[in-house]
Design a protein around this motif. Structure first.
Motif, PDB file in Angstrom:
ATOM      1  N   TYR A 170       0.868  -1.181   0.000  1.00 24.07           N
ATOM      2  CA  TYR A 170       0.000   0.000   0.000  1.00 24.07           C
ATOM      3  C   TYR A 170       0.901   1.227   0.000  1.00 24.07           C
ATOM      4  O   TYR A 170       1.553   1.529   0.998  1.00 24.07           O
ATOM      5  N   PHE A 171       0.935   1.917  -1.118  1.00 24.53           N
ATOM      6  CA  PHE A 171       1.832   3.058  -1.291  1.00 24.53           C
ATOM      7  C   PHE A 171       1.019   4.340  -1.405  1.00 24.53           C
ATOM      8  O   PHE A 171       0.184   4.487  -2.301  1.00 24.53           O
ATOM      9  N   TYR A 172       1.262   5.276  -0.487  1.00 27.77           N
ATOM     10  CA  TYR A 172       0.612   6.580  -0.518  1.00 27.77           C
ATOM     11  C   TYR A 172       1.688   7.641  -0.736  1.00 27.77           C
ATOM     12  O   TYR A 172       2.636   7.736   0.052  1.00 27.77           O
ATOM     13  N   GLY A 173       1.551   8.433  -1.795  1.00 25.41           N
ATOM     14  CA  GLY A 173       2.650   9.345  -2.079  1.00 25.41           C
ATOM     15  C   GLY A 173       2.261  10.659  -2.723  1.00 25.41           C
ATOM     16  O   GLY A 173       1.241  10.778  -3.415  1.00 25.41           O
ATOM     17  N   ALA A 174       3.114  11.643  -2.496  1.00 24.69           N
ATOM     18  CA  ALA A 174       2.983  12.924  -3.183  1.00 24.69           C
ATOM     19  C   ALA A 174       3.173  12.709  -4.680  1.00 24.69           C
ATOM     20  O   ALA A 174       3.998  11.902  -5.104  1.00 24.69           O
ATOM     21  N   GLY A 175       2.385  13.394  -5.477  1.00 24.45           N
ATOM     22  CA  GLY A 175       2.496  13.271  -6.927  1.00 24.45           C
ATOM     23  C   GLY A 175       1.825  12.045  -7.508  1.00 24.45           C
ATOM     24  O   GLY A 175       1.866  11.841  -8.737  1.00 24.45           O
ATOM     25  N   CYS A 176       1.206  11.219  -6.661  1.00 28.60           N
ATOM     26  CA  CYS A 176       0.587   9.975  -7.156  1.00 28.60           C
ATOM     27  C   CYS A 176      -0.840  10.237  -7.627  1.00 28.60           C
ATOM     28  O   CYS A 176      -1.819   9.732  -7.062  1.00 28.60           O
ATOM     29  N   THR A 177      -0.954  11.034  -8.661  1.00 25.74           N
ATOM     30  CA  THR A 177      -2.236  11.268  -9.313  1.00 25.74           C
ATOM     31  C   THR A 177      -2.591  10.025 -10.134  1.00 25.74           C
ATOM     32  O   THR A 177      -1.728   9.177 -10.391  1.00 25.74           O
ATOM     33  N   PRO A 178      -3.844   9.899 -10.561  1.00 23.79           N
ATOM     34  CA  PRO A 178      -4.203   8.745 -11.395  1.00 23.79           C
ATOM     35  C   PRO A 178      -3.315   8.596 -12.625  1.00 23.79           C
ATOM     36  O   PRO A 178      -3.039   7.486 -13.077  1.00 23.79           O
ATOM     37  N   GLU A 179      -2.836   9.726 -13.166  1.00 24.77           N
ATOM     38  CA  GLU A 179      -2.008   9.677 -14.367  1.00 24.77           C
ATOM     39  C   GLU A 179      -0.583   9.223 -14.067  1.00 24.77           C
ATOM     40  O   GLU A 179       0.092   8.660 -14.936  1.00 24.77           O
ATOM     41  N   LYS A 180      -0.112   9.469 -12.849  1.00 26.61           N
ATOM     42  CA  LYS A 180       1.280   9.184 -12.495  1.00 26.61           C
ATOM     43  C   LYS A 180       1.457   7.931 -11.645  1.00 26.61           C
ATOM     44  O   LYS A 180       2.572   7.415 -11.514  1.00 26.61           O
ATOM     45  N   ALA A 181       0.381   7.427 -11.054  1.00 26.63           N
ATOM     46  CA  ALA A 181       0.493   6.304 -10.115  1.00 26.63           C
ATOM     47  C   ALA A 181       1.072   5.051 -10.765  1.00 26.63           C
ATOM     48  O   ALA A 181       1.754   4.249 -10.106  1.00 26.63           O
ATOM     49  N   SER A 182       0.831   4.858 -12.058  1.00 21.65           N
ATOM     50  CA  SER A 182       1.299   3.646 -12.730  1.00 21.65           C
ATOM     51  C   SER A 182       2.822   3.547 -12.732  1.00 21.65           C
ATOM     52  O   SER A 182       3.379   2.435 -12.720  1.00 21.65           O
ATOM     53  N   ALA A 183       3.512   4.688 -12.735  1.00 23.67           N
ATOM     54  CA  ALA A 183       4.975   4.664 -12.712  1.00 23.67           C
ATOM     55  C   ALA A 183       5.487   4.067 -11.420  1.00 23.67           C
ATOM     56  O   ALA A 183       6.454   3.278 -11.406  1.00 23.67           O
ATOM     57  N   VAL A 184       4.851   4.407 -10.300  1.00 26.00           N
ATOM     58  CA  VAL A 184       5.249   3.859  -8.995  1.00 26.00           C
ATOM     59  C   VAL A 184       4.883   2.385  -8.909  1.00 26.00           C
ATOM     60  O   VAL A 184       5.675   1.554  -8.455  1.00 26.00           O
ATOM     61  N   LYS A 185       3.689   2.055  -9.377  1.00 26.01           N
ATOM     62  CA  LYS A 185       3.251   0.661  -9.323  1.00 26.01           C
ATOM     63  C   LYS A 185       4.185  -0.241 -10.128  1.00 26.01           C
ATOM     64  O   LYS A 185       4.586  -1.323  -9.670  1.00 26.01           O
ATOM     65  N   GLU A 186       4.553   0.193 -11.320  1.00 29.41           N
ATOM     66  CA  GLU A 186       5.460  -0.592 -12.161  1.00 29.41           C
ATOM     67  C   GLU A 186       6.813  -0.781 -11.474  1.00 29.41           C
ATOM     68  O   GLU A 186       7.381  -1.884 -11.493  1.00 29.41           O
ATOM     69  N   ALA A 187       7.323   0.279 -10.848  1.00 28.42           N
ATOM     70  CA  ALA A 187       8.607   0.189 -10.156  1.00 28.42           C
ATOM     71  C   ALA A 187       8.533  -0.767  -8.966  1.00 28.42           C
ATOM     72  O   ALA A 187       9.466  -1.549  -8.722  1.00 28.42           O
ATOM     73  N   LEU A 188       7.447  -0.730  -8.230  1.00 26.46           N
ATOM     74  CA  LEU A 188       7.279  -1.643  -7.093  1.00 26.46           C
ATOM     75  C   LEU A 188       7.245  -3.096  -7.537  1.00 26.46           C
ATOM     76  O   LEU A 188       7.870  -3.974  -6.929  1.00 26.46           O
ATOM     77  N   LEU A 189       6.528  -3.354  -8.619  1.00 31.35           N
ATOM     78  CA  LEU A 189       6.383  -4.730  -9.083  1.00 31.35           C
ATOM     79  C   LEU A 189       7.667  -5.272  -9.714  1.00 31.35           C
ATOM     80  O   LEU A 189       7.848  -6.489  -9.800  1.00 31.35           O
ATOM     81  N   GLN A 190       8.558  -4.392 -10.124  1.00 34.60           N
ATOM     82  CA  GLN A 190       9.851  -4.863 -10.617  1.00 34.60           C
ATOM     83  C   GLN A 190      10.660  -5.499  -9.496  1.00 34.60           C
ATOM     84  O   GLN A 190      11.369  -6.486  -9.714  1.00 34.60           O
ATOM     85  N   SER A 191      10.560  -4.969  -8.291  1.00 34.79           N
ATOM     86  CA  SER A 191      11.275  -5.535  -7.144  1.00 34.79           C
ATOM     87  C   SER A 191      10.454  -6.594  -6.415  1.00 34.79           C
ATOM     88  O   SER A 191      11.018  -7.502  -5.806  1.00 34.79           O
ATOM     89  N   PHE A 192       9.118  -6.478  -6.477  1.00 35.88           N
ATOM     90  CA  PHE A 192       8.250  -7.412  -5.758  1.00 35.88           C
ATOM     91  C   PHE A 192       7.181  -7.950  -6.709  1.00 35.88           C
ATOM     92  O   PHE A 192       5.991  -7.624  -6.598  1.00 35.88           O
ATOM     93  N   PRO A 193       7.584  -8.800  -7.662  1.00 35.87           N
ATOM     94  CA  PRO A 193       6.663  -9.234  -8.719  1.00 35.87           C
ATOM     95  C   PRO A 193       5.499 -10.091  -8.238  1.00 35.87           C
ATOM     96  O   PRO A 193       4.495 -10.196  -8.945  1.00 35.87           O
ATOM     97  N   GLN A 194       5.620 -10.701  -7.067  1.00 36.93           N
ATOM     98  CA  GLN A 194       4.554 -11.561  -6.570  1.00 36.93           C
ATOM     99  C   GLN A 194       3.510 -10.801  -5.752  1.00 36.93           C
ATOM    100  O   GLN A 194       2.539 -11.393  -5.286  1.00 36.93           O
ATOM    101  N   SER A 195       3.710  -9.516  -5.593  1.00 35.20           N
ATOM    102  CA  SER A 195       2.835  -8.728  -4.729  1.00 35.20           C
ATOM    103  C   SER A 195       1.719  -8.043  -5.522  1.00 35.20           C
ATOM    104  O   SER A 195       1.806  -7.870  -6.739  1.00 35.20           O
ATOM    105  N   THR A 196       0.685  -7.647  -4.797  1.00 40.87           N
ATOM    106  CA  THR A 196      -0.343  -6.763  -5.328  1.00 40.87           C
ATOM    107  C   THR A 196      -0.054  -5.363  -4.817  1.00 40.87           C
ATOM    108  O   THR A 196       0.056  -5.157  -3.604  1.00 40.87           O
TER     109      THR A 196
END
Length: 279
Positions: A63-89
């Motif tokens: 569960y990531f809550y962050g500055a700049g995480c608008t609907p348009e930008k959130a996918s960049a953070v999600k993609e980066a998280l899943l690169q390190s933790f591919p088995q996670s939601t």
């Protein structure tokens, strides 16, 4: 095991654990997809977070809550998280929703952030239902550290504060009028520079002119933001360093306007741990 993250441009707090009594918090540099690419965010996670996890690398949910995480930008953070933790939601949301979860839980309320910048929203216990745009420290961000600092230097340079106090301020920070103008108008991140001056306000809050300055700034925040919500029916909660260190003045300004204040947290993480580990 889950990860909860509360992120700003300067730092990110990560809570890793199974329960409220079996978790720990680590810190990395800030993540803000408005300023950083997926590759840059992924590098921060891989190089500064993963080494702090030891042998623990599998998580069910992030569960990531962050500055700049608008609907348009959130996918960049999600993609980066899943690169390190591919088995996670991975769920990526705004820092404002994080503040609402931390401050209100599952109850209706008004959630406010008073830090370097400011923000606010009405929250129905599940989602944000209304938000007045903060607009940044030039057009808005009332009650924020940046605006408090802006008001302080403006009042000093326009001789609105006692001369001895102004001289003390300039000497303490090694500033001159020319240097202030350079830092504000020519150097990067003027909002951080201005917010860095707020300890002087805290140390001199007993001075009548400083007290008036603080009340004026927080009154502006309430009038231009909070009073656009149904504040008569809901408590108003706060998180952020400015809300925490100036809570006496925040409460005084609110009381004068008939506004009920609720929780005040220095950081959202404490409340986010309660929110996500409540079961």
């Amino acid at each position: 095991m889950i990860i909860i993250a509360d992120s700003g441009s300067t730092k990110t707090d990560w809570c890793i654990g199974n329960t409220k009594t079996d978790c720990r918090v680590v810190q990395t540099s800030g993540i803000n997809p408005f300023y950083q690419s997926t590759g840059e965010i992924s590098q921060i996670i891989a190089q500064t977070l993963v080494p702090q996890l030891g042998d623990t690398t599998e998580f069910t949910n992030i569960y990531f809550y962050g500055a700049g995480c608008t609907p348009e930008k959130a996918s960049a953070v999600k993609e980066a998280l899943l690169q390190s933790f591919p088995q996670s939601t991975a769920l990526v949301e705004s820092d404002l929703l994080g503040a609402a979860h931390a401050l209100c839980g599952h109850r209706e309320g008004i959630a406010c952030i008073l830090g370097t910048g400011s923000n606010s929203c009405a929250y129905d216990g599940v989602k944000i239902t209304s938000q007045v745009s903060p607009l940044g420290f030039i057009l808005g961000d009332e009650g924020s550290g940046a605006v408090l600092g802006k008001r302080l230097v403006g009042d000093c340079l326009k001789h609105q504060l006692p001369s001895a106090l102004c001289q003390e301020f300039l000497k303490e920070y090694g500033l001159t009028p020319a240097l202030i103008l350079d830092k504000v108008y020519r150097q990067p991140l003027p909002n951080r520079f201005l917010a860095s001056l707020t300890p002087f306000l805290s140390a001199h809050r007993h001075v009548p002119e400083i007290h008036t300055l603080l009340l004026s700034c927080f009154t502006d925040f309430f009038c231009r933001n909070v009073m656009h919500y149904d504040y008569g029916q809901c408590p108003v909660h706060f998180t952020g360093s400015i809300a925490w260190y100036f809570q006496k003045e925040v409460k005084e300004a609110a009381q004068a306007l008939g506004i009920q204040t609720g929780n005040i947290l220095k950081s959202p993480m404490e409340g986010l741990i309660d929110y996500h580990f409540e079961i």
